[in-house]
Design a protein around this motif. Structure first.
Motif, PDB file in Angstrom:
ATOM      1  N   THR A   1       0.817  -1.228   0.000  1.00 41.61           N
ATOM      2  CA  THR A   1       0.000   0.000   0.000  1.00 41.61           C
ATOM      3  C   THR A   1       0.842   1.266   0.000  1.00 41.61           C
ATOM      4  OG1 THR A   1      -0.113   0.104   2.414  1.00 41.61           O
ATOM      5  CG2 THR A   1      -1.839  -1.171   1.287  1.00 41.61           C
ATOM      6  N   GLY A   2       2.151   1.108  -0.010  1.00 42.51           N
ATOM      7  CA  GLY A   2       3.002   2.293   0.037  1.00 42.51           C
ATOM      8  C   GLY A   2       3.019   2.920   1.419  1.00 42.51           C
ATOM      9  N   GLY A   3       2.897   2.075   2.434  1.00 42.80           N
ATOM     10  CA  GLY A   3       3.001   2.553   3.812  1.00 42.80           C
ATOM     11  C   GLY A   3       1.678   2.955   4.434  1.00 42.80           C
ATOM     12  N   ILE A   4       0.603   2.868   3.690  1.00 45.90           N
ATOM     13  CA  ILE A   4      -0.698   3.284   4.226  1.00 45.90           C
ATOM     14  C   ILE A   4      -1.341   2.156   5.021  1.00 45.90           C
ATOM     15  CG2 ILE A   4      -3.055   3.940   3.567  1.00 45.90           C
ATOM     16  CD1 ILE A   4      -1.783   5.323   1.140  1.00 45.90           C
ATOM     17  N   GLU A   5      -1.861   2.504   6.189  1.00 40.63           N
ATOM     18  CA  GLU A   5      -2.608   1.524   6.974  1.00 40.63           C
ATOM     19  C   GLU A   5      -4.024   1.462   6.433  1.00 40.63           C
ATOM     20  OE1 GLU A   5      -2.446   1.524  11.173  1.00 40.63           O
ATOM     21  OE2 GLU A   5      -0.375   2.204  11.241  1.00 40.63           O
ATOM     22  N   LEU A   6      -4.281   0.455   5.647  1.00 43.69           N
ATOM     23  CA  LEU A   6      -5.557   0.364   4.932  1.00 43.69           C
ATOM     24  C   LEU A   6      -6.575  -0.362   5.805  1.00 43.69           C
ATOM     25  CD1 LEU A   6      -6.696   1.284   2.259  1.00 43.69           C
ATOM     26  CD2 LEU A   6      -5.934  -0.846   1.233  1.00 43.69           C
ATOM     27  N   THR A   7      -6.889   0.270   6.905  1.00 44.39           N
ATOM     28  CA  THR A   7      -7.771  -0.367   7.887  1.00 44.39           C
ATOM     29  C   THR A   7      -9.204   0.132   7.738  1.00 44.39           C
ATOM     30  OG1 THR A   7      -7.042   1.361   9.404  1.00 44.39           O
ATOM     31  CG2 THR A   7      -5.995  -0.787   9.619  1.00 44.39           C
ATOM     32  N   TRP A   8     -10.137  -0.696   8.197  1.00 42.71           N
ATOM     33  CA  TRP A   8     -11.555  -0.321   8.144  1.00 42.71           C
ATOM     34  C   TRP A   8     -11.780   1.019   8.838  1.00 42.71           C
ATOM     35  CZ3 TRP A   8     -13.795  -3.159   4.741  1.00 42.71           C
ATOM     36  CH2 TRP A   8     -13.521  -4.528   4.627  1.00 42.71           C
TER      37      TRP A   8
END
Lengths: 89, 611
Positions: free
Chosen positions: B370-377
């Motif tokens: 994700t390029g360091g992004i926390e792709l959380t709900w």
């Protein structure tokens, strides 16, 4: 019976649910008339349509997952949820 | 001479820059009406299974209906049709705004754009003529900017249909946008990428020719009679937009949540149309000839999600909000504006981000991806950042912009379990477990999962159509009667997409009798109910035959396992779909198709689809 009010109705009515004592089985049409007498805010909505089938364009009543017609009946053991009309999208 | 129609279209070839007019014979018009119907016939004749959706041989077809430019309520709409680069089958989108009536007032019913330009261009259609102009100064601009620049160049009275950076970069979720900040979208099936493949930035219309109406007085009377009912019945949409239904849909298990996994949401009020009205609403927007006014104008004045323009619709709130569990209405409005500016479909974009959030939760992708992004709900910032990356085709956005089916295919393994689509098109924001008919509708819609190509659920909550055997709304969880019901509503929607009427008029009490009246008064044809429905059926089957050419059959008329096997909402509305195979069998019988979902020769002959 229990009547639950979803947002935005409970914000206007000041209650999330109410209990109504029904002596006998009545139609949804009858129940809405009772509610209109109890809550002026709902009266404005349902009486504008004279509680005709067009009621669904102003609010919806759901019992056991079923979106109710005016001729559907309720009794004292039932719970009916009143929600905004589902349109759009 | 017929009313309504101009009787001619433009054919514009961007490869050799040829512009010519082509007549539309009356027989052809009466058989397919306009919009989706004529678009489908043209696409059927021009392309097949071997056509590359992003190649020069795939036409981009703009079509209006017979009522465009008249006072018929909501008739200022148009259809765009092409082979879809997202699904590889029939692709189309219906849109409101002002562009459709604008084209008609130039003297044309439609435009077929063929070939590919080497350099960026845009098309200007004026009264009786069209020009291909250099678009170097527009390339790279977002759709709001492009609209403003074109209005500065050609005057404020034009209407603009254009793509943003995503379409230019051939993102397969790319939309075609209209009317600048009003944000009217042909969002579904990735047709913005088709436009981008032609190096076509925009199509501008500028005309003021009158549209002939056969009986203006009777048309006026007919409209005057039905208009108060339309206005009254759709008041909730006018007040709170299409998002008026957000709270109600959640209450009955229809609102999509957490990539369609089981959940209810105690945050639903935060993203409702009513909340929008209380907080960020600044105005309302009406399409051409519209008396409903579902469009929202909103403004977030400050903060990280500041924006000003078209407000999010129900579908956008369901996907950027519900599917990602983002309950921040300002973030959703900001995300919607970004989608509009880049020119990407909010439904597919929100869906693929929600899908990616589930992949992240399950450990199938991680921060390296994700390029360091926390792709959380619920992470509003991550949702917004993913839109940027999809729009720019950067990082993981390069992958996500291909849609959930392709992402799942490339990921392999368990990712397939979480990919919610039909025929490659992501679900819109209505759960088929809440309306049994939607299950059949999603599985058999010609452009993939779509709530509007059957709109059967309209008739299970508020709308009625006695002439189709629907004197009152039907019960949404019933198992019987689904095949014939779905066929009828799909045929009706084909009519509306071809006449170019907004489907919200169905809430407003518009019946087929009104459509027949308006055809009589505008065009001059007397069309029986039977003939009208046969036209709708013909158009639906024509699109099916196109898809059959592309390899579609029963194997594709299904739903993802998550939808078929997992229950819907807990509590009173807990519900599983009835036997899907039985519903599908009944549907095929009602349609006159064989067991594999192919229209029989007898059906095609009955509908005049053999040639």
């Amino acid at each position: 019976m229990i009547v639950k009010f979803s947002a935005p109705f409970f914000e206007q009515l000041g209650v999330k649910k109410d209990t109504i004592k029904l002596e006998e089985e009545v139609s949804l049409h009858h129940l809405l008339a009772l509610l209109a007498d109890m809550y002026p805010y709902l009266a404005d909505i349902v009486k504008a349509d004279k509680i005709g089938e067009g009621y669904r364009f102003n609010l919806m009543c759901v019992k056991n997952g079923r979106i109710m017609n005016l001729t559907d009946t309720v009794n004292d053991d039932d719970t009916v949820e009143i929600i905004p009309p589902i349109m759009g999208g | 001479m017929l009313g309504g129609y101009c009787g001619k279209i433009l054919r514009i070839n961007l490869t050799n820059r040829e512009v010519k007019e082509e007549r539309l014979p009356e027989e052809y018009l009466r058989k397919y009406l306009g919009g989706s119907g004529i678009g489908a016939r043209l696409l059927y004749d021009m392309t097949d299974e071997n056509t590359d959706p992003l190649g020069p041989e795939n036409p981009l077809i703009y079509m209006t209906g017979p009522f465009a430019g008249t006072s018929v309520p909501t008739s200022g709409r148009h259809q765009i049709v092409a082979k879809s680069p997202l699904t590889g089958i029939y692709g189309e989108g219906d849109v409101g705004g002002t562009w459709g009536a604008g084209l008609k007032k130039c003297g044309y019913d439609g435009i077929v754009i063929e070939g590919q330009s080497q350099e960026p261009v845009y098309i200007v259609v004026e009264e009786g003529k069209a020009s291909i102009l250099d678009a170097g100064f527009l390339w790279g601009k977002d759709t709001y900017e492009a609209d403003e620049i074109l209005k500065e160049t050609h005057g404020k009275n034009i209407s603009v249909s254009c793509i943003g950076p995503a379409g230019e970069k051939l993102v397969r979720l790319a939309s075609i946008m209209h009317d600048g900040k009003d944000g009217r979208a042909v969002g579904r099936t990735g047709l913005g990428a088709v436009m981008g493949s032609k190096k076509l930035k925009a199509v501008v219309v500028s005309g003021n020719l009158p549209v002939r109406v056969i009986d203006e007085a009777k048309l006026k009377d007919s409209i005057k009679e039905i208009s108060p009912t339309i206005v009254k019945n759709t008041n909730a949409i006018k007040q709170h937009g299409t998002a008026a239904g957000v709270i109600g849909t959640e209450a009955i298990g229809d609102f999509p949540l957490k990539n369609w996994s089981y959940a209810t949401w105690d945050k639903i009020e935060n993203v409702s149309g009513q909340r929008m009205t209380q907080t960020i609403l600044t105005g309302r927007y009406f399409c051409g000839s519209c008396i409903i006014g579902c469009g929202r104008e909103v403004e977030v004045k400050e903060g990280p999600f500041a924006m000003k323009g078209a407000g999010p619709e129900y579908e956008t709130i369901g996907t950027l909000g519900g599917l990602c569990l983002v309950d921040n209405l300002e973030a959703i409005a900001h995300g919607a504006e970004l989608c509009n500016r880049y020119g990407i479909d909010t439904i597919s974009t929100g869906s693929v981000i929600g899908f990616a959030m589930e992949l992240y939760e399950k450990g199938i992708i991680d921060k390296d991806d994700t390029g360091g992004i926390e792709l959380t709900w619920g992470n509003a910032y991550a949702m917004v950042e993913m839109i940027h990356r999809i729009g720019k085709k950067e990082g993981i956005g390069d992958l996500l912009g291909n849609g959930v089916r392709e992402v799942a295919r490339q990921m392999g393994g368990r990712a397939q379990e979480y990919a919610i689509h039909v025929k490659g098109l992501e679900f819109p924001a209505h759960d088929p477990r809440a309306f049994n008919s939607l299950a059949l509708g999603y599985a058999t819609a010609n452009r993939g999962a779509c709530h509007l190509q059957g709109a059967s659920y309209f008739f299970e909550k508020t709308a009625t159509m006695p002439e189709l055997g629907i004197p009152e709304p039907k019960e949404r969880h019933r198992a019987d009667d689904q095949g014939e019901f779905q066929k009828n509503t799909q045929d009706l929607m084909c009519l509306m997409d071809s006449l170019k009427l907004c489907k919200f008029t169905l809430y407003g009490g518009v019946k087929t009798a009104h459509m027949r009246e308006w055809i009589r008064y505008v065009v001059g044809w007397d069309i029986s109910f039977e003939e009208l429905m046969a036209i709708g059926e013909r158009i639906f089957n024509l699109k099916r035959m196109y898809n059959v050419k592309c390899g579609i059959s029963r194997k594709d008329d299904t739903l993802p396992p998550r939808i078929l096997t997992q229950p819907g909402k807990e509590g009173e509305t807990k519900h599983n779909l009835p036997h899907f195979g039985r519903m599908l069998n009944e549907y095929y019988i009602a349609r006159g198709w064989d067991d594999d979902g192919i229209p029989t020769q007898e059906t095609l002959e009955r509908l005049g689809l053999t040639w």
